[in-house]
Design an enzyme around this catalytic site. Structure first.
Site, PDB file in Angstrom:
ATOM      1  N   PHE A   1     -28.966 -35.223  -4.266  1.00 52.61           N
ATOM      2  CA  PHE A   1     -28.501 -35.644  -5.587  1.00 52.61           C
ATOM      3  C   PHE A   1     -27.404 -34.692  -6.042  1.00 52.61           C
ATOM      4  O   PHE A   1     -27.074 -33.720  -5.355  1.00 52.61           O
ATOM      5  CB  PHE A   1     -29.680 -35.683  -6.579  1.00 52.61           C
ATOM      6  CG  PHE A   1     -30.251 -34.323  -6.898  1.00 52.61           C
ATOM      7  CD1 PHE A   1     -31.133 -33.701  -6.030  1.00 52.61           C
ATOM      8  CD2 PHE A   1     -29.907 -33.658  -8.075  1.00 52.61           C
ATOM      9  CE1 PHE A   1     -31.670 -32.455  -6.317  1.00 52.61           C
ATOM     10  CE2 PHE A   1     -30.436 -32.403  -8.383  1.00 52.61           C
ATOM     11  CZ  PHE A   1     -31.317 -31.807  -7.493  1.00 52.61           C
ATOM     12  N   GLY A   2     -26.846 -34.999  -7.201  1.00 53.21           N
ATOM     13  CA  GLY A   2     -25.876 -34.107  -7.837  1.00 53.21           C
ATOM     14  C   GLY A   2     -24.721 -33.703  -6.934  1.00 53.21           C
ATOM     15  O   GLY A   2     -24.019 -34.549  -6.366  1.00 53.21           O
TER      16      GLY A   2
ATOM     17  N   ASP B   1     -24.856 -32.201  -4.062  1.00 56.20           N
ATOM     18  CA  ASP B   1     -25.226 -32.036  -2.644  1.00 56.20           C
ATOM     19  C   ASP B   1     -24.134 -32.457  -1.651  1.00 56.20           C
ATOM     20  O   ASP B   1     -23.944 -31.776  -0.635  1.00 56.20           O
ATOM     21  CB  ASP B   1     -26.528 -32.793  -2.330  1.00 56.20           C
ATOM     22  CG  ASP B   1     -27.764 -32.033  -2.794  1.00 56.20           C
ATOM     23  OD1 ASP B   1     -27.652 -30.810  -3.012  1.00 56.20           O
ATOM     24  OD2 ASP B   1     -28.822 -32.654  -2.935  1.00 56.20           O
TER      25      ASP B   1
ATOM     26  N   ASP C   1     -34.032 -24.940 -14.374  1.00 51.32           N
ATOM     27  CA  ASP C   1     -32.650 -25.107 -14.815  1.00 51.32           C
ATOM     28  C   ASP C   1     -31.790 -24.615 -13.676  1.00 51.32           C
ATOM     29  O   ASP C   1     -32.043 -23.557 -13.098  1.00 51.32           O
ATOM     30  CB  ASP C   1     -32.342 -24.352 -16.107  1.00 51.32           C
ATOM     31  CG  ASP C   1     -31.051 -24.900 -16.715  1.00 51.32           C
ATOM     32  OD1 ASP C   1     -31.051 -26.082 -17.111  1.00 51.32           O
ATOM     33  OD2 ASP C   1     -30.030 -24.191 -16.754  1.00 51.32           O
ATOM     34  N   SER C   2     -30.819 -25.422 -13.329  1.00 49.73           N
ATOM     35  CA  SER C   2     -30.058 -25.095 -12.128  1.00 49.73           C
ATOM     36  C   SER C   2     -28.635 -25.594 -12.246  1.00 49.73           C
ATOM     37  O   SER C   2     -28.277 -26.292 -13.193  1.00 49.73           O
ATOM     38  CB  SER C   2     -30.747 -25.730 -10.914  1.00 49.73           C
ATOM     39  OG  SER C   2     -31.076 -27.067 -11.178  1.00 49.73           O
TER      40      SER C   2
ATOM     41  N   HIS D   1     -31.885 -23.113  -3.321  1.00 54.61           N
ATOM     42  CA  HIS D   1     -32.094 -22.264  -4.496  1.00 54.61           C
ATOM     43  C   HIS D   1     -33.484 -22.486  -5.111  1.00 54.61           C
ATOM     44  O   HIS D   1     -34.130 -21.541  -5.558  1.00 54.61           O
ATOM     45  CB  HIS D   1     -30.983 -22.528  -5.521  1.00 54.61           C
ATOM     46  CG  HIS D   1     -30.679 -23.980  -5.775  1.00 54.61           C
ATOM     47  ND1 HIS D   1     -30.583 -24.902  -4.766  1.00 54.61           N
ATOM     48  CD2 HIS D   1     -30.482 -24.688  -6.921  1.00 54.61           C
ATOM     49  CE1 HIS D   1     -30.325 -26.084  -5.277  1.00 54.61           C
ATOM     50  NE2 HIS D   1     -30.258 -25.983  -6.572  1.00 54.61           N
TER      51      HIS D   1
ATOM     52  N   ASN E   1     -35.036 -35.421 -14.362  1.00 54.21           N
ATOM     53  CA  ASN E   1     -34.109 -35.604 -13.250  1.00 54.21           C
ATOM     54  C   ASN E   1     -34.936 -35.933 -11.996  1.00 54.21           C
ATOM     55  O   ASN E   1     -35.703 -35.102 -11.506  1.00 54.21           O
ATOM     56  CB  ASN E   1     -33.317 -34.295 -13.089  1.00 54.21           C
ATOM     57  CG  ASN E   1     -32.354 -34.317 -11.920  1.00 54.21           C
ATOM     58  OD1 ASN E   1     -32.617 -34.915 -10.877  1.00 54.21           O
ATOM     59  ND2 ASN E   1     -31.236 -33.641 -12.092  1.00 54.21           N
TER      60      ASN E   1
HETATM   61  P1  IMP Z   1     -29.976 -29.098 -15.539  1.00 55.48           P
HETATM   62  O1  IMP Z   1     -30.754 -28.007 -14.882  1.00 55.48           O
HETATM   63  O2  IMP Z   1     -30.844 -30.192 -16.056  1.00 55.48           O
HETATM   64  O3  IMP Z   1     -29.016 -28.568 -16.551  1.00 55.48           O
HETATM   65  O4  IMP Z   1     -29.121 -29.823 -14.428  1.00 55.48           O
HETATM   66  C1  IMP Z   1     -28.609 -29.118 -13.346  1.00 55.48           C
HETATM   67  C2  IMP Z   1     -27.572 -29.910 -12.621  1.00 55.48           C
HETATM   68  O5  IMP Z   1     -27.125 -29.078 -11.552  1.00 55.48           O
HETATM   69  C3  IMP Z   1     -28.109 -31.157 -11.961  1.00 55.48           C
HETATM   70  O6  IMP Z   1     -27.936 -32.293 -12.752  1.00 55.48           O
HETATM   71  C4  IMP Z   1     -27.250 -31.234 -10.708  1.00 55.48           C
HETATM   72  O7  IMP Z   1     -26.070 -31.805 -11.015  1.00 55.48           O
HETATM   73  C5  IMP Z   1     -26.953 -29.798 -10.370  1.00 55.48           C
HETATM   74  N1  IMP Z   1     -27.900 -29.357  -9.343  1.00 55.48           N
HETATM   75  C6  IMP Z   1     -28.949 -28.523  -9.493  1.00 55.48           C
HETATM   76  N2  IMP Z   1     -29.609 -28.382  -8.339  1.00 55.48           N
HETATM   77  C7  IMP Z   1     -28.985 -29.166  -7.453  1.00 55.48           C
HETATM   78  C8  IMP Z   1     -29.226 -29.451  -6.075  1.00 55.48           C
HETATM   79  O8  IMP Z   1     -30.186 -29.004  -5.443  1.00 55.48           O
HETATM   80  N3  IMP Z   1     -28.359 -30.288  -5.512  1.00 55.48           N
HETATM   81  C9  IMP Z   1     -27.305 -30.835  -6.165  1.00 55.48           C
HETATM   82  N4  IMP Z   1     -27.044 -30.618  -7.429  1.00 55.48           N
HETATM   83  C10 IMP Z   1     -27.875 -29.781  -8.088  1.00 55.48           C
END
Ligand code: IMP
Length: 200
Positions: free
Chosen positions: A160-161, A163, A73-74, A188, A15
């Site tokens: 991204f995501g 935000d 992972d978030s 976070h 990512n």
């Molecule tokens: P994973 O950890 O690869 O399962 O993906 C976590 C998803 O959470 C990301 O694709 C984002 O959509 C979202 N995400 C995690 N951290 C952030 C952030 O700092 N800003 C916006 N979206 C986030």
């Protein structure tokens, strides 16, 4: 836990938004490897918690590269949606990782729960678990959070995501509107990183 300071690390993520943020947190003297050069496919995220998925990714990439590896992972938890999308935050964007789609789904699911939600402050938080995995099998995982609320309009082009729809507690701007370095110094990921900083 290994006592030697880490001098080089592989960031286990495909990512680009996360890569940029993680690289920003790490000391400038550190040698950083990432999948931009290695092109290792991501593992299946079969865990049901942030911690399980974070560890699974860090272990997988460390075993593939034989390097010390850090993974994140978030996701976002929205209280009115019973903490969804949570660990499934990436999945809500579909196979093509389209976050306009994910945000539309968030708004649709919230409207199903409460038609008048736009007049209310809906609490939410971003959560991140960072794991460092050493080739000898040792690892450490730490969690970081930031509390906030859901904006009733998508605002801003930074980040991204999710935000553009997240307003951190005590602020007026979404993460999408905020100067990226301001976001990096409070979110976070930063809060998780503070707890593992001593290894660098
Ligand atoms: P994973 O950890 O690869 O399962 O993906 C976590 C998803 O959470 C990301 O694709 C984002 O959509 C979202 N995400 C995690 N951290 C952030 C952030 O700092 N800003 C916006 N979206 C986030």
């Amino acid at each position: 836990m290994p006592k030697k300071k880490i001098k080089e690390i592989f960031i286990g993520s495909n990512n680009k938004g996360k890569l940029k943020e993680i690289a920003n947190l790490l000391p400038k003297s550190l040698r950083i490897y990432s999948n931009l050069n290695f092109k290792i496919p991501s593992p299946k995220e079969t865990g049901t918690t942030f911690k399980q998925n974070s560890l699974l990714k860090a272990k997988y990439f460390s075993e593939k590269t034989n390097k010390i590896c850090m993974s994140d992972d978030s996701g976002i938890e929205i209280d009115i949606l019973d903490k969804a999308p949570g660990v499934y935050s990436a999945d809500w964007s579909g196979k093509k990782r389209n976050f306009n789609l994910a945000i539309k789904k968030v708004y649709k699911e919230i409207s199903k729960k409460d038609k008048n939600w736009k007049k209310k402050k809906l609490s939410a938080r971003f959560i991140c678990v960072l794991t460092i995995f050493w080739p000898n099998g040792k690892f450490i995982s730490k969690v970081g959070k930031i509390e906030g609320r859901i904006s009733n309009l998508k605002r801003g082009r930074n980040g991204f995501g999710y935000d553009p729809i997240f307003i951190p507690k005590g602020k007026r701007l979404t993460f999408g509107e905020m100067d990226p370095h301001k976001k990096y110094s409070m979110d976070h990921r930063f809060n998780a990183f503070k707890k593992i900083k001593k290894f660098f």
